[in-house]
Write an enzyme that holds these catalytic residues in place. Structure first.
Site, PDB file in Angstrom:
ATOM      1  N   LEU A 111       0.777  -1.374   0.015  1.00 26.88           N
ATOM      2  CA  LEU A 111       0.122   0.114   0.053  1.00 26.88           C
ATOM      3  C   LEU A 111       1.026   1.053  -0.133  1.00 26.88           C
ATOM      4  CD1 LEU A 111      -2.743  -0.852   2.550  1.00 26.88           C
ATOM      5  CD2 LEU A 111      -3.088  -1.061   0.188  1.00 26.88           C
ATOM      6  N   ASP A 112       0.511   2.318  -0.837  1.00 21.82           N
ATOM      7  CA  ASP A 112       1.378   3.363  -0.838  1.00 21.82           C
ATOM      8  C   ASP A 112       1.624   4.186   0.424  1.00 21.82           C
ATOM      9  OD1 ASP A 112       1.756   2.795  -3.644  1.00 21.82           O
ATOM     10  OD2 ASP A 112       0.046   4.046  -4.152  1.00 21.82           O
TER      11      ASP A 112
END
Length: 251
Positions: A111-112
């Protein structure tokens, strides 16, 4: 329909080392000396792959592998953390949140930095590999907020596929979420089964509605509980692990 992929096994010298028989280098010497049989056949080639179902005999003795202990966690990742074990730039990683666990685990996918939500971490390498492999098509659902409502025609572009610089996306499922209260931004849920870099953000930007926030709320059969605060984690239940394995056709 998901394509079935035969997973490669482990290298024979690595298996011997994991069993505590010898160091990796010494295990290579044992193999080259012709002292190892796999399913009755003498193996001298380094790098030969074996599976858990293979019978391995060393110097006439059946090799018994110790049972592996795997850990499975669900983390509510906050924004401001990168999905990595370490970071050369010194930024906070999701591992900083995994305090007090008995064994090292690794994030499944990513996940960024500016994305929050459900993240699975485990030391079960085979399961992690399959969950990330595109051929198994594990679905991921995200909740997004934008500045204004997206008209139906624009949403249909998401549902049929959006042309990005790395190719057209696969069809997605999109639904509008009704939020209660005043001054709340329009909210949508989108489900995809691809895993391109910053894909959801790029999809919404491509249709002219850049995201204000992005949160993953489902990963395969797992859902993020509303009561789990960002930064908290918990162990997966045996049933949840079973469902994950079924998702990617692991017994």
């Amino acid at each position: 329909m998901k394509d079935k992929k035969k997973e490669p096994g482990e290298r024979l010298q690595k298996v011997l080392a994991q069993a505590g028989l010898a160091s990796r280098r010494h295990a290579e010497e044992i193999i080259q000396q012709g002292r190892v049989q796999v399913n009755g056949e003498v193996i001298r080639t380094l790098g030969t792959k074996v599976s858990p179902d293979d019978q391995i005999v060393v110097d006439g003795n059946l090799l018994k592998m110790p049972p592996k202990k795997y850990d499975y966690y669900l983390l509510h990742k906050p924004t401001g953390y990168i999905t990595s074990v370490t970071d050369p730039q010194g930024r906070k990683t999701v591992m900083d949140l995994m305090q007090g666990i008995p064994r090292r685990v690794y994030p499944v996918g990513r996940l960024d930095y500016d994305t929050s939500g459900l993240l699975v971490l485990t030391n079960d390498g085979e399961l992690a590999h399959r969950l990330m492999h595109p051929s198994y098509g594990v679905e991921k659902t995200y909740r997004v907020e934008v500045r204004e409502r997206i008209p139906k025609q624009a949403r249909q572009r998401l549902e049929t596929g959006v042309d990005l610089e790395d190719g057209k996306t696969a069809p997605a499922r999109v639904r509008e979420v009704v939020q209660m209260g005043q001054d709340l931004r329009p909210c949508y849920e989108i489900t995809i089964h691809e895993g391109r870099n910053r894909q959801v953000r790029r999809m919404f930007k491509a249709i002219g509605y850049p995201l204000i926030s992005l949160k993953r709320i489902r990963f395969g059969p797992l859902g993020l509980e509303e009561q789990m605060a960002p930064g908290n984690f918990r162990s997966l239940t045996p049933l949840e692990v079973q469902k994950l394995r079924q998702e990617v056709e692991l017994k």
